[in-house]
Design an enzyme around this catalytic site. Structure first.
Site, PDB file in Angstrom:
ATOM      1  N   CYS A   1      46.068 102.135  89.694  1.00  0.00           N
ATOM      2  CA  CYS A   1      45.645 103.246  90.562  1.00  0.00           C
ATOM      3  C   CYS A   1      45.158 104.479  89.784  1.00  0.00           C
ATOM      4  CB  CYS A   1      46.790 103.647  91.480  1.00  0.00           C
ATOM      5  SG  CYS A   1      47.237 102.297  92.588  1.00  0.00           S
TER       6      CYS A   1
ATOM      7  N   GLY B   1      42.080 103.327  90.115  1.00  0.00           N
ATOM      8  CA  GLY B   1      41.130 102.222  89.967  1.00  0.00           C
ATOM      9  C   GLY B   1      40.024 102.436  88.950  1.00  0.00           C
ATOM     10  N   GLY B   2      40.211 103.382  88.028  1.00  0.00           N
ATOM     11  CA  GLY B   2      39.168 103.652  87.025  1.00  0.00           C
ATOM     12  C   GLY B   2      38.807 102.434  86.193  1.00  0.00           C
TER      13      GLY B   2
ATOM     14  N   ASP C   1      49.924  98.092  91.146  1.00  0.00           N
ATOM     15  CA  ASP C   1      50.396  99.486  91.089  1.00  0.00           C
ATOM     16  C   ASP C   1      51.057  99.824  92.418  1.00  0.00           C
ATOM     17  OD1 ASP C   1      50.592 102.397  90.799  1.00  0.00           O
ATOM     18  OD2 ASP C   1      49.108 102.198  89.215  1.00  0.00           O
TER      19      ASP C   1
ATOM     20  N   ASP D   1      55.569  96.981  90.342  1.00  0.00           N
ATOM     21  CA  ASP D   1      55.707  97.619  89.032  1.00  0.00           C
ATOM     22  C   ASP D   1      54.979  96.747  88.007  1.00  0.00           C
ATOM     23  OD1 ASP D   1      56.549  98.458  86.521  1.00  0.00           O
ATOM     24  OD2 ASP D   1      58.621  98.797  87.126  1.00  0.00           O
TER      25      ASP D   1
ATOM     26  N   ASP E   1      46.385 100.570  81.414  1.00  0.00           N
ATOM     27  CA  ASP E   1      46.352 101.961  80.943  1.00  0.00           C
ATOM     28  C   ASP E   1      47.506 102.711  81.609  1.00  0.00           C
ATOM     29  OD1 ASP E   1      45.588 104.341  79.765  1.00  0.00           O
ATOM     30  OD2 ASP E   1      43.997 104.771  81.206  1.00  0.00           O
TER      31      ASP E   1
ATOM     32  N   LYS F   1      49.766 105.321  74.273  1.00  0.00           N
ATOM     33  CA  LYS F   1      49.883 106.781  74.218  1.00  0.00           C
ATOM     34  C   LYS F   1      50.642 107.150  72.944  1.00  0.00           C
ATOM     35  CE  LYS F   1      48.159 106.378  78.318  1.00  0.00           C
ATOM     36  NZ  LYS F   1      46.727 106.568  78.563  1.00  0.00           N
TER      37      LYS F   1
END
Length: 368
Positions: free
Chosen positions: A222, A224-225, A241, A261, A278, A307
């Protein structure tokens, strides 16, 4: 004296870039020292032996760099270029160094201060290109198979001049792919995945490896990129998601939204080619998740983001990649693993893993 190499990087990641080149040079038994200026967007590595700089840019595979966007051999800094003739001193630096290069790039570092020089760089390129062709330093026509001449301005009237090899460099100006944000994409993160495709997958393999009709899973999808990029390539996507997906993606009929999850979801089909992820989570946790998918044979290729912590960022990435490599090998799995801090990444790196399926009995063949 061309005993230095210049490496472009993201501003603020000079120390990581310096650690990386120092380590890779030492593996080739090439020694020197890195010059680092914080937030400058580049690093210089000065070799103790004169020929070693050229050896470095030939022998270190560029795709193995995580933090470097470009690498090139350079000479001494040209200072105070005369305003009435900036071309001649630059040409003089290249005479006898390189012949019939295929391309000229007049560049700057990717910082706000340096970008102010871009207009000047464009203006200088045309007369400089003509002068270099006259001296046979540059070929009469652009040639993607010949070396690239780089003129790298760090301040008005100050530049490094050098070259890179087209079979072992970034093909992009300033080491940055120029991508346009699609207005119908749900988030700007979409550009990360698009850039990853450009960086990790050769253009002539897109039709085979980013094929229409493939099945893909997007963990932590989410809004949705990243799913958007897969939809654009006519894939069928399981978007995992607990949050909301962009309605425009659901309307395509290509996306199934699983409210779950991403760390607990297990696929129900056996022909998934792509896994993308991501999620904002600790790098180790994400690496272990993707490794589990590869070990279980749930996907063939994966692209995911790690990250980075505030400190020891290079070490963190290296440790996670080594952990993944070790666990895959323990399970008898061959895989290509590469990581890159992309232009559209911030405090993160993007990792690509391609599982190379064995022909062993009981294992699925790589053709679905």
């Amino acid at each position: 004296m061309n005993n230095k190499i210049a490496l472009y990087c993201r501003s603020g990641f000079e120390k990581e870039c310096a650690a990386e080149i120092t380590e890779k040079a030492a593996q080739l038994e090439i020694f020197g020292f890195a010059r680092v200026k914080e937030n400058s967007g580049y690093v210089l590595f000065e070799c103790y032996q004169l020929e070693d700089a050229d050896r470095l840019i030939r022998e270190i595979p560029f795709r193995e760099f995580i933090f470097a966007r470009q690498m090139m051999v350079v000479g001494e800094l040209l200072k105070d270029l005369p305003p009435e003739d900036r071309v001649s001193p630059i040409v003089g630096m290249l005479v006898g160094v390189i012949e019939k290069a295929g391309e000229l790039r007049v560049e700057v570092a990717d910082t706000n201060e340096s970008k102010e020089l871009l207009k000047f760089c464009r203006k200088l390129t045309v007369p400089l290109r003509s002068a270099l062709r006259e001296q046979k330093i540059l070929s009469a026509r652009e040639n993607a198979h010949r070396p690239v001449v780089h003129v790298f301005f760090i301040a008005p009237g100050c530049c490094y001049v050098g070259y890179s090899y087209s079979n072992n460099n970034s093909p992009f100006y300033m080491g940055i792919p120029r991508l346009k944000f699609p207005s119908d994409a749900p988030s700007r993160s979409t550009l990360k995945l698009e850039e990853a495709f450009h960086v990790f997958i050769p253009a002539d393999e897109w039709e085979e490896r980013l094929a229409s009709g493939m099945h893909a899973v997007d963990l932590g999808a989410c809004p949705g990129g990243w799913t958007y990029q897969l939809v654009q390539r006519s894939m069928m996507i399981q978007a995992v998601d607990n949050g909301l997906m962009a309605q425009s993606l659901m309307d395509t009929g290509q996306v199934t939204h699983n409210r779950a999850d991403g760390f607990k979801y297990e696929p129900t089909r056996s022909n998934i080619y792509w896994l993308v992820c991501d999620m904002v989570e600790k790098p180790t946790k994400v690496t272990q998740l993707i490794t589990k998918w590869l070990v279980n044979g749930w996907c063939r290729e994966a692209i995911f983001n790690l990250k980075l912590p505030m400190k020891k960022r290079y070490e963190e990435v290296v440790q996670n990649l080594a952990m993944m490599d070790e666990q895959l090998k323990e399970n008898g799995i061959n895989a290509d693993i590469h990581a890159k801090q992309l232009y559209h990444d911030r405090e993160e790196v993007t990792v690509h893993v391609r599982r190379i399926w064995s022909g062993a009995p009981g294992r699925r063949d790589e053709r679905y």
